[in-house]
Scaffold this active site. Structure first.
Site, PDB file in Angstrom:
ATOM      1  CG  ASN A 143       2.537  -1.375  -0.402  1.00 32.44           C
ATOM      2  OD1 ASN A 143       1.687  -1.433   0.483  1.00 32.44           O
ATOM      3  ND2 ASN A 143       3.837  -1.319  -0.166  1.00 32.44           N
ATOM      4  CD  GLU A 177       9.295  -5.746   1.274  1.00 29.98           C
ATOM      5  OE1 GLU A 177       9.426  -4.564   1.657  1.00 29.98           O
ATOM      6  OE2 GLU A 177       9.653  -6.140   0.158  1.00 29.98           O
TER       7      GLU A 177
END
Lengths: 128, 447
Positions: free
Chosen positions: B321, B356
């Site tokens: 990210n 995740e």
């Protein structure tokens, strides 16, 4: 609870013979009896089959022993009047008028149903 | 002497056959006197007779089928079938009534053959079938939500009922003999649509489309139109070679279901999808995962088949990210779900537990099998993010490399008994994998 009028009430008569006497009799003695004898185990498998019964039904003893009586030769008794009573009642000594199908002829007979607690066999006695 | 023995043996065998024969067979005179009867027939008839005699068939059945005697008397031909499977109800106790089917055949003026069969079970099945049919009819005709009607083989409406009337407002005279266009909005593109849909139904067996339709009062509604072809089932009967392609000549007509779905901005299916799947990845969502896990645990308890679970976590996801942006991170998670599914069976449940982190439920898989599946997933994902490997996707806007996952496996066993315990065990193994250097599969320590 009827017995034939002309029958002598003795140890081996249709109406008088006891389940103990039947258990004690060997095959030859059963053959000497003047009425049909079918002895079954608790599952209804034929263990004893005398000569009179063999002649009436037209079936040899060898073809009947080991078969389930009410599913093979005794199909006409497989109803609440006979087979069901062996299932439902722990002790039986009852005589009834009935119609059997010996060699496919409707044949009026007297049946005597015998069963005792813990006995090795229960019996159907058949008198024409 | 040998011949006599043979005949005697055959006679005994024939007698044995008749003693066992599971159908009642009997021979009676014209007045019903029983001449021959097999035991199965006696088994049915003796309990019916008021007295333990079985001399006359008509006497025995008089209380249940008094008409039988008359049927025989009125049959004047010298021979032939008097009745076939004439039903005689022999006990009058409602749904469980015993029923005997009686067939009588006249052989000559004084001999009848009878066949008796206990059809109690069949009659009960018929009753249930009729009840189901009645319920189905009530369902289809009474419903306001859709219409069910039929087209003939050229595509013209040939039946119309209450369901069609409720749905569209049209009466029988206004629609019979017209094609489906009569129900559609005139300026919609449905004129072609109707022909196309019939063609597709002939070709594929069925066709579904959605279009605007008009009611009789002029109001319009968005409708689902399902057309299914009715085919003659015996394709070989017309001399065709039995191939499976549909011959339009075999079509006898079409069934049509019309469904008003205007109000359903979110269809039931869509709603179910929203409620049970993860918005981003399409994987099963957390709530649904626990529902399914409870079901599988109940199954496991019933059939003792193994049940395993795998926890999966992306290694160093935060760095993805940070380096590529959140959109790339989202795309990565989507791609991973797709890649995982390749390695899973249809019954396995892949769920996004958050961030995740994913959980995989593996029904009917032992711990060893779960480890094998986890290892395949690990290897497949590693390869997919390795530049130059056959599965590497370099067409993505930002090709991401070097992504790996860590996985922990656990199996339900006497010391791991519920969903929470199973996931906790797999989670513990997952952290072992993380501590062990990531990009690996670990197993929960026993008990």
């Amino acid at each position: 609870m009827t017995t034939a009028d002309d029958e002598q009430v003795s140890g081996t008569a249709f109406g008088a013979i006891t389940i103990a006497a039947l258990d004690a009799a060997d095959d030859l003695a059963l053959d000497d009896l003047p009425f049909g004898v079918v002895g079954m185990d608790a599952e209804g498998v034929v263990k004893r089959y005398n000569r009179v019964e063999s002649r009436l039904a037209g079936l040899s003893r060898d073809n009947v022993l080991g078969e389930s009586f009410f599913l093979t030769t005794g199909v006409c008794m497989n109803n609440y009047l006979v087979a069901q009573r062996f299932e439902d009642e722990a002790v039986l000594d009852v005589t009834l008028d009935y119609v059997l199908t010996f060699r496919m002829r409707p044949t009026p007979v007297k049946l005597r149903l015998l069963k005792q607690l813990d006995g090795p066999f229960h019996y159907v006695l058949i008198q024409r | 002497m040998g011949d006599t023995t043979d005949i005697e043996a055959e006679y005994e065998s024939l007698l044995g056959f008749l003693y066992i024969c599971p159908v009642g067979v009997l021979r009676v005179t014209a007045t019903g006197e029983v001449e021959m009867i097999n035991p199965y027939a006696a088994q049915m008839l003796v309990p019916l007779a008021r007295t333990p005699v079985l001399r006359n068939l008509f006497d025995v059945l008089d209380a249940y089928a008094p008409e039988l005697r008359g049927m025989v008397d009125h049959f004047t031909a010298p021979s032939g079938s008097i009745c076939q499977n004439h039903r005689i109800t022999v006990s009058r106790s409602g749904p469980g009534a015993r029923v005997i089917a009686c067939t009588l055949l006249k052989i000559n003026p004084d001999v009848l053959m009878g066949v008796l069969q206990d059809i109690t079970e069949m009659v009960e099945q018929e009753r249930q079938l009729r009840q189901n049919e009645a319920m189905f009819a009530a369902l289809v005709v009474g419903v306001k939500d859709f219409a069910l009607f039929s087209l003939d083989r050229s595509g013209l409406i040939d039946s119309w009922n209450m369901s069609g009337r409720q749905q569209t407002g049209y009466g029988v005279d206004e629609v019979i003999g017209h094609d489906l266009q009569v129900l559609a909005e005139p300026d919609s593109d449905s004129a072609d649509g109707v022909a196309n849909q019939i063609e597709e139904a002939i070709r594929e067996g069925w066709s579904l489309r959605e279009c605007w339709c008009l009611r009789r009062d002029g109001s319009r509604y968005w409708s689902q139109v399902m057309v299914a072809s009715n085919q003659v089932t015996d394709v070989a009967a017309d001399g065709s070679d039995g191939s499976t392609t549909t011959d339009p000549r075999d079509i006898t007509g079409f069934a049509v279901v019309l469904r008003d779905i205007t109000e359903r901005h979110v269809s039931g299916e869509e709603l179910r999808r929203l409620l049970t799947t993860d918005h981003l990845t399409g994987a099963t969502n957390r709530a649904r995962f626990f529902d399914l896990a409870e079901i599988e645990i109940a199954r496991h308890q019933a059939n003792r088949r193994p049940l395993s679970a795998v926890m999966l976590d992306v290694d160093y996801f935060k760095q993805v990210n940070d380096r590529y942006g959140h959109a790339a991170g989202d795309a990565l998670l989507q791609r991973m779900v797709t890649l995982c599914r390749v390695e899973l069976r249809s019954r396995d449940v892949l769920a996004r537990m958050g961030g995740e982190e994913f959980a995989i439920l593996l029904p009917n898989a032992t711990l060893d099998q779960a480890v094998a599946i986890a290892e395949r997933i690990r290897a497949s994902l590693e390869a997919a993010f390795t530049e130059g490997s056959p599965t590497f996707d370099d067409s993505a806007p930002v090709p991401i490399t070097g992504i790996t996952v860590s996985l922990g496996c656990a199996e339900l066993n006497p010391s791991v008994t519920g969903v929470d315990a199973l996931l906790h065990a797999a989670d513990t193994a997952l952290y072992d994998a993380k501590r062990g250097g990531r990009n690996q599969v670990q197993v929960a320590p026993p008990g």
